[in-house]
Design an enzyme around this catalytic site. Structure first.
Site, PDB file in Angstrom:
ATOM      1  CG  ASP A   1      -2.116   0.871   1.075  1.00  0.00           C
ATOM      2  OD1 ASP A   1      -2.051   1.838   0.301  1.00  0.00           O
ATOM      3  OD2 ASP A   1      -3.146   0.609   1.715  1.00  0.00           O
ATOM      4  CG  ASP A   2      -0.350   4.842   0.090  1.00  0.00           C
ATOM      5  OD1 ASP A   2      -1.130   4.467  -0.797  1.00  0.00           O
ATOM      6  OD2 ASP A   2      -0.680   5.634   0.992  1.00  0.00           O
TER       7      ASP A   2
ATOM      8  CB  CYS B   1      -6.950   2.557  -1.489  1.00  0.00           C
ATOM      9  SG  CYS B   1      -5.586   3.279  -0.568  1.00  0.00           S
TER      10      CYS B   1
ATOM     11  NE  ARG C   1      -5.943  -1.598  -1.766  1.00  0.00           N
ATOM     12  CZ  ARG C   1      -4.854  -2.089  -1.180  1.00  0.00           C
ATOM     13  NH1 ARG C   1      -4.767  -3.374  -0.909  1.00  0.00           N
ATOM     14  NH2 ARG C   1      -3.857  -1.298  -0.855  1.00  0.00           N
TER      15      ARG C   1
ATOM     16  CE  LYS D   1      -6.277  -0.309   1.807  1.00  0.00           C
ATOM     17  NZ  LYS D   1      -5.533   0.931   1.584  1.00  0.00           N
TER      18      LYS D   1
ATOM     19  CG  HIS E   1      -9.897   0.123   0.893  1.00  0.00           C
ATOM     20  ND1 HIS E   1      -8.945   1.100   1.004  1.00  0.00           N
ATOM     21  CD2 HIS E   1     -11.088   0.749   1.111  1.00  0.00           C
ATOM     22  CE1 HIS E   1      -9.517   2.258   1.285  1.00  0.00           C
ATOM     23  NE2 HIS E   1     -10.823   2.072   1.351  1.00  0.00           N
TER      24      HIS E   1
ATOM     25  CB  SER F   1      -6.887   2.990   4.375  1.00  0.00           C
ATOM     26  OG  SER F   1      -6.799   2.770   2.985  1.00  0.00           O
TER      27      SER F   1
ATOM     28  CG  HIS G   1      -2.282   3.934   3.710  1.00  0.00           C
ATOM     29  ND1 HIS G   1      -2.720   4.776   4.714  1.00  0.00           N
ATOM     30  CD2 HIS G   1      -3.127   4.148   2.666  1.00  0.00           C
ATOM     31  CE1 HIS G   1      -3.769   5.464   4.288  1.00  0.00           C
ATOM     32  NE2 HIS G   1      -4.024   5.118   3.043  1.00  0.00           N
TER      33      HIS G   1
ATOM     34  CG  ASP H   1      -2.214   0.733  -3.189  1.00  0.00           C
ATOM     35  OD1 ASP H   1      -1.043   1.151  -3.040  1.00  0.00           O
ATOM     36  OD2 ASP H   1      -3.147   1.062  -2.427  1.00  0.00           O
ATOM     37  CG  ASN H   2      -1.880   4.236  -4.449  1.00  0.00           C
ATOM     38  OD1 ASN H   2      -2.964   3.762  -4.118  1.00  0.00           O
ATOM     39  ND2 ASN H   2      -1.054   4.769  -3.565  1.00  0.00           N
TER      40      ASN H   2
ATOM     41  CE  LYS I   1      -3.469   7.261  -1.368  1.00  0.00           C
ATOM     42  NZ  LYS I   1      -3.435   6.631  -0.030  1.00  0.00           N
TER      43      LYS I   1
END
Length: 462
Positions: free
Chosen positions: A21-22, A61, A65, A114, A116, A139, A208, A260-261, A281
Site C-alpha cells: 500500500d502506497d 486504494c 484493488r 487489507k 478495501h 485503510s 500507508h 497499489d499506487n 498517489k
C-alpha cells in the site's frame, strides 16, 4: 499392440501475490532507496524479473484493488476512489475475481491484509472467492485517530476474521502488529495447503500512514519510521519465500510483488519516493501509477532480468488464468495475458496502450508505447507545497489545473517537456484511442457516459 500411456497432467503453479500500500517506485534498495536495505526483495529481483513499466490500474486504494482482482479498468466495474467504512458499496458479486477464477480449478484461496473493496459483509473476501480472510477491511487511517480532524468521525477499526470483527486496532502499538500478524497468517496458509495448488494474496496495509513497526524493527533504519516499516515488509517477503522453499514449493510458485499506487508525498518523512517520476498517489502522472514490480518463478521466469515492456495490474488476472488453465470471467475484462513475455520472450509486446482514468470516471491521459497524451484536467498536485513531518500531512491541492500535454516517456520519464506542438500526428493517433475509450467507458470531463460500464455493488444499508 502397445497400449498408449497418458502423460501425467502438468502441475499448475501456486500463486503468491504481494500488493503493498502506497509504495513508491523508489522505495526498494534495488530501485534506489537510501537509509535502509530491502535484501529479500533485492534477492527476489536477482532470482526473477523486474518490470520497470508496470502500471497500477488507478492511483488510489479501492480502485487499484478492483482493477487488480477483476482484470478490469476500475471504472468498468463501478469502483472509484477509496471506499469509506460507511459507504455501503463494494465490488459487485457479479464480478469474478482472481480467487474465483482459480478456485474453479481446485485452488485453495486466502487473503491476509487489507481488502478495501467494501466493508459490509456481503462485499468481504469470503463472498468473492476466498476461502480464508484475516485482515483489515479498509485503510488503517480510517479510524478515530485520523490526523485530519474534520474526517476523524470514523468508527472503531477491527481486524476481520472471515466475516466477523475481531480485535480492535486502537493505537499505533496495535497497528505495529499489522505486518507480523499478516506474515504469520500467510505462512500458516502455505503450510496448511502445501499439498494442493493455492492462491495466496498478501495486500500489506503499510507503508500507508499511520506508520508503525514492531519492536524488532523500530529504530533500526537511518530513514526513521518509514525505513523501519520497509525493512519489516522486506522481512515479511523473506519469511514467505523461506516457507515456500522449506515446503519444497519454490520451483512451482509464481511470486508477484507490486503496489497499489505511488507514495502519498505530502506526508513528507512518512512517505516514500516516486523514484524521480512526476507527482505521486492520486495522480495520473507516472509517480502515481508506475509501480516497482518483481516476478519470480524459479526455472521459469528468467533470473536477473529487467523488462521494460508496458504492463498493468489488470493484466495479472488473465495471465494467472492462462497459467492455471482457468476460464476467463464471463463479462468483459481489459487485461491482456503476458505469459510468453513473463517466461522470457522479449519479442512479445502484449500491451501497447493504457488508459489513465481517475476520480469517478475522468479520462486524464492515454498512452501508446512510449507516448503519453495528458488531457487538460483538474487534479491533485504535490509540487510547490512544503510536505508535512512526523505523520502530519502537508497541503496537496486537489484543484490544480493541468494543461494538455504530450510526453515521450522514453526520453522524458519525468514528464517535464511538453512536445505537443511538435507531434501532431501522434496526438491525432492518441486522440483516436481516447475517443474509443470514451465511447466504451465514458469520461466525466467530456460528459460521456460510456456504453460498457457495470454498476458498483450496493448493500442497501444507509
Amino acid at each position: 499392440m502397445t497400449a498408449l500411456v497418458s502423460k501425467p497432467k502438468a502441475k499448475t503453479p501456486n500463486i503468491v501475490l504481494f500488493f503493498i500500500d502506497d509504495l513508491g517506485y523508489g522505495d526498494l534498495s534495488v530501485t534506489g532507496a537510501l537509509g535502509y536495505k530491502t535484501p529479500n526483495l533485492d534477492r527476489m529481483a536477482a532470482e526473477g524479473t523486474r518490470f520497470t513499466n508496470f502500471m497500477a490500474a488507478q492511483a488510489v486504494c479501492s480502485a487499484s484493488r478492483a482493477g487488480l482482482l477483476t482484470g478490469c479498468y476500475p471504472n468498468r466495474v463501478g469502483i472509484s476512489g477509496a471506499l469509506g467504512p460507511q459507504s455501503h458499496t463494494g465490488l459487485s458479486q457479479s464480478e469474478e475475481t482472481i480467487a474465483e477464477v482459480v478456485k474453479a480449478q481446485g485452488y485453495a484461496t486466502g487473503i491476509f491484509g487489507k481488502w478495501h473493496l467494501g466493508s459490509d459483509e456481503e462485499f468481504l473476501p469470503k463472498q468473492q472467492g476466498f476461502d480464508e480472510y484475516y485482515g483489515v477491511p479498509y485503510s488503517h487511517d480510517m479510524w478515530p485517530l485520523h490526523p485530519w480532524q474534520e474526517r476523524a468521525k470514523y468508527p472503531p477499526l477491527h481486524w476481520i476474521d472471515g466475516n466477523k470483527p475481531g480485535k480492535e486496532i486502537r493505537t499505533l502499538e496495535d497497528a505495529s502488529e499489522l505486518t507480523p500478524v499478516i506474515t504469520e497468517k500467510a505462512v500458516g496458509f502455505i503450510r496448511k495447503n502445501k499439498n494442493k495448488p493455492f492462491f495466496l494474496y498478501v495486500p500489506h496495509p503499510l507503508p500507508h500512514v499511520p506508520l508503525a513497526a514492531s519492536a524488532r524493527f523500530k529504530g533500526k533504519s537511518e530513514r526513521g519510521i518509514f525505513g523501519d516499516v520497509l525493512m519489516e515488509l522486506d522481512w515479511s517477503v523473506g519469511e514467505i519465500l523461506k516457507e515456500l522453499k522449506s515446503q519444497g514449493l519454490d520451483q512451482n510458485t509464481l511470486v508477484i510483488f507490486t503496489s497499489d499506487n505511488g507514495p502519498w508525498l505530502n506526508y513528507g518523512d512518512h512517505a516514500g519516493s516516486s523514484g524521480g517520476f512526476r507527482e505521486g498517489k492520486g495522480t495520473s502522472f507516472e509517480g502515481g501509477q508506475r509501480e516497482p514490480t518483481i516476478m519470480r518463478w524459479t526455472g521459469v521466469v528468467p533470473a536477473g532480468r529487467v523488462s521494460n515492456k508496458l504492463l498493468s495490474a489488470i493484466d495479472i488476472l488473465p495471465t494467472i488464468a492462462k497459467l492455471t488453465g482457468a476460464k476467463l470471467p464471463k463479462q468483459k475484462i481489459d487485461g491482456i495475458e503476458f505469459v510468453e513475455l513473463l517466461k522470457g520472450d522479449e519479442s512479445k509486446t502484449p500491451r501497447e496502450e493504457f488508459l489513465y482514468y481517475y476520480r469517478r470516471n475522468s479520462l486524464e491521459a492515454v498512452r501508446k508505447h512510449d507516448w503519453k497524451l495528458v488531457f487538460e484536467h483538474p487534479g491533485r498536485t504535490y509540487e510547490g507545497s512544503l510536505p508535512g513531518k512526523n505523520g502530519q500531512p502537508g497541503p496537496a491541492p486537489e484543484d490544480h489545473q493541468f494543461p494538455k500535454a504530450l510526453y515521450n516517456l522514453a526520453r522524458d520519464p519525468g514528464e517535464r517537456y511538453n512536445v505537443l506542438e511538435q507531434n501532431s500526428e501522434i496526438v491525432a493517433e492518441l486522440e483516436k484511442i481516447a475517443a474509443a475509450a470514451r465511447e466504451d467507458l465514458g469520461d466525466d470531463l467530456q460528459k460521456a457516459e460510456g456504453k460498457n460500464r457495470r454498476p458498483v455493488g450496493t448493500s442497501g444499508k444507509k
